[in-house]
Design a protein around this motif. Structure first.
Motif, PDB file in Angstrom:
ATOM      1  N   MET A  11       0.828  -1.211   0.000  1.00 24.64           N
ATOM      2  CA  MET A  11       0.000   0.000   0.000  1.00 24.64           C
ATOM      3  C   MET A  11       0.858   1.255   0.000  1.00 24.64           C
ATOM      4  O   MET A  11       0.429   2.318  -0.477  1.00 24.64           O
ATOM      5  CB  MET A  11      -0.941  -0.013   1.207  1.00 24.64           C
ATOM      6  CG  MET A  11      -1.826  -1.253   1.322  1.00 24.64           C
ATOM      7  SD  MET A  11      -2.939  -1.481  -0.089  1.00 24.64           S
ATOM      8  CE  MET A  11      -4.148  -0.202   0.221  1.00 24.64           C
ATOM      9  N   ASN A  12       2.082   1.153   0.509  1.00 25.00           N
ATOM     10  CA  ASN A  12       2.978   2.316   0.525  1.00 25.00           C
ATOM     11  C   ASN A  12       3.469   2.717  -0.862  1.00 25.00           C
ATOM     12  O   ASN A  12       4.102   3.754  -1.022  1.00 25.00           O
ATOM     13  CB  ASN A  12       4.158   2.085   1.472  1.00 25.00           C
ATOM     14  CG  ASN A  12       5.009   0.884   1.098  1.00 25.00           C
ATOM     15  OD1 ASN A  12       4.714   0.151   0.161  1.00 25.00           O
ATOM     16  ND2 ASN A  12       6.093   0.686   1.848  1.00 25.00           N
ATOM     17  N   LEU A  13       3.161   1.911  -1.873  1.00 31.96           N
ATOM     18  CA  LEU A  13       3.509   2.304  -3.242  1.00 31.96           C
ATOM     19  C   LEU A  13       2.710   3.525  -3.692  1.00 31.96           C
ATOM     20  O   LEU A  13       3.097   4.210  -4.647  1.00 31.96           O
ATOM     21  CB  LEU A  13       3.265   1.140  -4.209  1.00 31.96           C
ATOM     22  CG  LEU A  13       4.161  -0.091  -4.015  1.00 31.96           C
ATOM     23  CD1 LEU A  13       3.757  -1.204  -4.977  1.00 31.96           C
ATOM     24  CD2 LEU A  13       5.634   0.256  -4.184  1.00 31.96           C
ATOM     25  N   LEU A  14       1.583   3.803  -3.022  1.00 32.30           N
ATOM     26  CA  LEU A  14       0.769   4.971  -3.366  1.00 32.30           C
ATOM     27  C   LEU A  14       1.073   6.172  -2.477  1.00 32.30           C
ATOM     28  O   LEU A  14       0.478   7.236  -2.659  1.00 32.30           O
ATOM     29  CB  LEU A  14      -0.720   4.642  -3.259  1.00 32.30           C
ATOM     30  CG  LEU A  14      -1.267   3.562  -4.187  1.00 32.30           C
ATOM     31  CD1 LEU A  14      -2.779   3.439  -4.020  1.00 32.30           C
ATOM     32  CD2 LEU A  14      -0.916   3.850  -5.644  1.00 32.30           C
ATOM     33  N   GLY A  15       1.982   6.006  -1.515  1.00 30.68           N
ATOM     34  CA  GLY A  15       2.311   7.109  -0.628  1.00 30.68           C
ATOM     35  C   GLY A  15       2.172   6.710   0.828  1.00 30.68           C
ATOM     36  O   GLY A  15       1.863   5.555   1.153  1.00 30.68           O
ATOM     37  N   GLY A  16       2.371   7.672   1.704  1.00 27.91           N
ATOM     38  CA  GLY A  16       2.303   7.428   3.138  1.00 27.91           C
ATOM     39  C   GLY A  16       0.897   7.569   3.685  1.00 27.91           C
ATOM     40  O   GLY A  16      -0.084   7.678   2.943  1.00 27.91           O
ATOM     41  N   ARG A  17       0.805   7.599   5.014  1.00 27.00           N
ATOM     42  CA  ARG A  17      -0.492   7.651   5.689  1.00 27.00           C
ATOM     43  C   ARG A  17      -1.345   8.818   5.207  1.00 27.00           C
ATOM     44  O   ARG A  17      -2.561   8.695   5.038  1.00 27.00           O
ATOM     45  CB  ARG A  17      -0.262   7.760   7.202  1.00 27.00           C
ATOM     46  CG  ARG A  17      -1.538   7.873   8.019  1.00 27.00           C
ATOM     47  CD  ARG A  17      -1.230   7.960   9.501  1.00 27.00           C
ATOM     48  NE  ARG A  17      -0.362   9.105   9.804  1.00 27.00           N
ATOM     49  CZ  ARG A  17       0.097   9.391  11.026  1.00 27.00           C
ATOM     50  NH1 ARG A  17      -0.189   8.584  12.041  1.00 27.00           N
ATOM     51  NH2 ARG A  17       0.861  10.443  11.221  1.00 27.00           N
ATOM     52  N   GLY A  18      -0.709   9.976   4.974  1.00 26.11           N
ATOM     53  CA  GLY A  18      -1.460  11.150   4.560  1.00 26.11           C
ATOM     54  C   GLY A  18      -2.123  11.025   3.207  1.00 26.11           C
ATOM     55  O   GLY A  18      -3.044  11.801   2.874  1.00 26.11           O
ATOM     56  N   SER A  19      -1.686  10.052   2.407  1.00 24.03           N
ATOM     57  CA  SER A  19      -2.295   9.868   1.092  1.00 24.03           C
ATOM     58  C   SER A  19      -3.651   9.181   1.182  1.00 24.03           C
ATOM     59  O   SER A  19      -4.472   9.292   0.268  1.00 24.03           O
ATOM     60  CB  SER A  19      -1.363   9.030   0.202  1.00 24.03           C
ATOM     61  OG  SER A  19      -0.160   9.719  -0.056  1.00 24.03           O
ATOM     62  N   TYR A  20      -3.886   8.480   2.282  1.00 23.89           N
ATOM     63  CA  TYR A  20      -5.104   7.676   2.432  1.00 23.89           C
ATOM     64  C   TYR A  20      -6.143   8.465   3.222  1.00 23.89           C
ATOM     65  O   TYR A  20      -6.231   8.368   4.445  1.00 23.89           O
ATOM     66  CB  TYR A  20      -4.770   6.348   3.106  1.00 23.89           C
ATOM     67  CG  TYR A  20      -4.056   5.396   2.172  1.00 23.89           C
ATOM     68  CD1 TYR A  20      -4.760   4.470   1.416  1.00 23.89           C
ATOM     69  CD2 TYR A  20      -2.669   5.434   2.040  1.00 23.89           C
ATOM     70  CE1 TYR A  20      -4.111   3.603   0.546  1.00 23.89           C
ATOM     71  CE2 TYR A  20      -2.007   4.573   1.168  1.00 23.89           C
ATOM     72  CZ  TYR A  20      -2.740   3.662   0.426  1.00 23.89           C
ATOM     73  OH  TYR A  20      -2.099   2.811  -0.440  1.00 23.89           O
ATOM     74  N   GLN A  21      -6.934   9.248   2.512  1.00 20.48           N
ATOM     75  CA  GLN A  21      -7.898  10.174   3.114  1.00 20.48           C
ATOM     76  C   GLN A  21      -9.342   9.823   2.764  1.00 20.48           C
ATOM     77  O   GLN A  21     -10.237  10.619   3.044  1.00 20.48           O
ATOM     78  CB  GLN A  21      -7.608  11.598   2.625  1.00 20.48           C
ATOM     79  CG  GLN A  21      -6.187  12.067   2.878  1.00 20.48           C
ATOM     80  CD  GLN A  21      -5.863  13.359   2.138  1.00 20.48           C
ATOM     81  OE1 GLN A  21      -6.466  13.674   1.115  1.00 20.48           O
ATOM     82  NE2 GLN A  21      -4.915  14.112   2.672  1.00 20.48           N
ATOM     83  N   PHE A  22      -9.582   8.636   2.205  1.00 23.51           N
ATOM     84  CA  PHE A  22     -10.879   8.379   1.589  1.00 23.51           C
ATOM     85  C   PHE A  22     -11.532   7.122   2.151  1.00 23.51           C
ATOM     86  O   PHE A  22     -11.241   6.012   1.725  1.00 23.51           O
ATOM     87  CB  PHE A  22     -10.706   8.261   0.069  1.00 23.51           C
ATOM     88  CG  PHE A  22      -9.899   9.387  -0.514  1.00 23.51           C
ATOM     89  CD1 PHE A  22     -10.442  10.650  -0.617  1.00 23.51           C
ATOM     90  CD2 PHE A  22      -8.573   9.194  -0.889  1.00 23.51           C
ATOM     91  CE1 PHE A  22      -9.695  11.704  -1.121  1.00 23.51           C
ATOM     92  CE2 PHE A  22      -7.816  10.240  -1.396  1.00 23.51           C
ATOM     93  CZ  PHE A  22      -8.377  11.506  -1.516  1.00 23.51           C
ATOM     94  N   PRO A  23     -12.459   7.278   3.111  1.00 17.62           N
ATOM     95  CA  PRO A  23     -13.132   6.116   3.696  1.00 17.62           C
ATOM     96  C   PRO A  23     -14.164   5.479   2.770  1.00 17.62           C
ATOM     97  O   PRO A  23     -14.586   4.351   3.014  1.00 17.62           O
ATOM     98  CB  PRO A  23     -13.803   6.694   4.946  1.00 17.62           C
ATOM     99  CG  PRO A  23     -14.031   8.137   4.617  1.00 17.62           C
ATOM    100  CD  PRO A  23     -12.856   8.536   3.766  1.00 17.62           C
TER     101      PRO A  23
END
Length: 486
Positions: A116-128
């Motif tokens: 999942m880190n291939l798309l970026g760090g924690r801040g990239s995942y903002q969409f529930p």
């Protein structure tokens, strides 16, 4: 098609070599565009009206905008919406959410695990929810269209506390509800990455059970299969059986036979897939390179082929270098070097060129870059895939005709993903158009210098808006979320 007086075209392109995306023969002709739609296509003399903008192509090729069948552009379309790595190749639509990896519907309290880190760090995942991601795409208005898959790993990480097992019935129901929300909000299907630890615990029945939610909405199933090495034939069987069980069309991601001991086995896999496709809709995507790229993984470590580091958090100075050289410099073996470099990414030179050519030439193959835009030193496929197919494999190698190559990038891909009114130059279709020079188009990105723009693409139009030109920057961005024709 004749124009009523009030429908003056916004653009008319004349004296172009029309390659319409159908796979049919090209011809000298012209195209008219009004607003975001193609309103006329045909031989010279077809367009009798004068356009507000007239452009003589002097024999340059005019084709539908290329559709990248396999990307990990989920986040870059939001963070760098000019999308220069793709639109500079003539790409007008990217398919995101592949390999079980998508930004929605999952959020993380800590850093996301590989892959999942291939798309970026924690801040990239903002969409529930998928609807939240779709809204973000709408706000960003990227330069390219976005067709989105929902990743199985994202679903599992959102629902399951222990991902190293099969999901139970309650968890499958919760993931299924998320899939239904996504499909109702505009997703075109879903994907698995059974090769990855976040997804490997799922068995075929879990996958089929979730796939049925997608089938209810007419979506597709794309899979990074469980094994592309010695058990590739078994993985093909599992993928096809699962898709049949779920009732979804199947797309095998980046089909390959990886590892030196498996070189040449496309002579087995391709006839097998072709035979199975007689009874179920099956296609696959392919990138035109003999190296792949993902996280640096201990189980992929070998000295039988080169492995280049594409990023490393603790040792960024090793980016762009080969693991054997790093290990020698540190006085350790490659396995210890792998541990020291983590977390990291790598480029694996694991395929045989003859296999790559066989997969590219298959009538079932679509072109997908599988580029990783967040890598510090990415695989050159991020910037070079589509011009490489047209320049190297079509013009230089003669692997297929120009018309066949364009079809693999446009009409076929639109058909497989069900992208309504995309992928061909036809009246009534959206005006996603690329002009290029067949005699000079070429990739320039290399493994050593990967962030290099290709040559030969003259300009790109997306939904009727001029969005790229080789002569200089264009600010027009008209990309949108695109939907499956159900």
């Amino acid at each position: 098609m004749a124009f009523p007086q009030e429908q003056k075209p916004g653009w008319v392109f004349r004296n172009a070599r029309i390659i319409d995306g159908s796979g049919g023969a090209s011809y000298l002709g012209e195209v008219a565009v009004t607003d975001d739609v193609i309103t006329s296509v045909g031989p010279v003399g077809t367009v009798t009206a004068t356009g507000a903008n007239e452009l003589d192509l002097a024999g340059a090729a005019l084709a539908p905008g290329f559709i990248d069948a396999h990307t990990h552009d989920d986040r870059i379309v939001l963070d760098a919406p000019d999308m220069l790595p793709k639109i500079s190749q003539g790409v007008t639509t990217v398919v995101v959410g592949n390999c079980g990896i998508s930004l929605a519907p999952v959020q993380f309290a800590g850093e996301p695990p590989p892959p999942m880190n291939l798309l970026g760090g924690r801040g990239s995942y903002q969409f529930p929810t998928f609807a939240a991601y779709a809204a973000a795409v709408g706000r960003a208005s990227p330069a390219v269209n976005v067709a989105a898959l929902v990743g199985h790993s994202a679903l599992r990480l959102a629902v399951m506390s222990d991902i190293n097992r099969r999901a139970n019935d309650d968890e499958i129901a919760r993931m299924g509800a998320m899939l239904s929300e996504a499909m109702e909000s505009g997703a075109v299907g879903w994907s698995t990455g059974l090769f990855y630890p976040t997804n490997a615990g799922a068995d075929a029945e879990e996958v089929a059970s979730l796939g049925r939610y997608v089938a209810e909405h007419g979506g597709v199933y794309a899979t990074h299969m469980r094994n592309e090495f010695e058990n590739v034939l078994d993985s093909i069987d599992e993928s096809v059986a699962t898709a049949r069980n779920a009732g979804t069309p199947l797309i095998i991601s980046h089909h390959k036979c990886a590892g030196v001991e498996n070189w040449g086995r496309t002579k087995q896999t391709l006839p097998k897939i072709a035979a199975l496709a007689q009874g179920h809709p099956i296609n696959f995507d392919v990138y035109p390179y003999s190296a792949g790229s993902t996280n640096l993984r201990a189980d992929l470590m070998t000295d039988t082929y080169p492995i280049m580091i594409s990023w490393s958090e603790p040792h960024p100075e090793m980016t762009g270098r080969y693991i054997v050289d790093i290990a020698k410099e540190w006085g350790v073996d490659i396995h210890e070097a792998t541990v020291r470099l983590q977390p990291a990414g790598a480029i694996y030179f694991q395929m045989d060129e003859a296999d790559v050519r066989r997969v590219l030439a298959s009538p079932l193959s679509m072109i997908g870059s599988d580029g990783l835009p967040h890598d510090v030193h990415p695989h050159p496929r991020l910037w070079g895939t589509f011009p490489r197919v047209l320049g190297h494999y079509c013009r230089e190698i003669g692997l297929f005709t120009l018309e066949a190559a364009v079809h693999k990038m446009t009409g076929l891909t639109a058909e497989v993903f069900g992208l309504s009114r995309r992928g061909q130059l036809r009246p009534g279709y959206f005006a996603d158009i690329v002009a290029f020079q067949p005699s000079t188009i070429a990739d320039r990105a290399t493994y050593e210098v990967p962030l290099t723009q290709s040559v030969g693409i003259e300009w790109v139009m997306v939904n009727g808006a001029m969005s790229f030109a080789a002569t200089g920057p264009i600010s027009g961005r008209a990309g949108r979320l695109v939907y499956r024709d159900r």
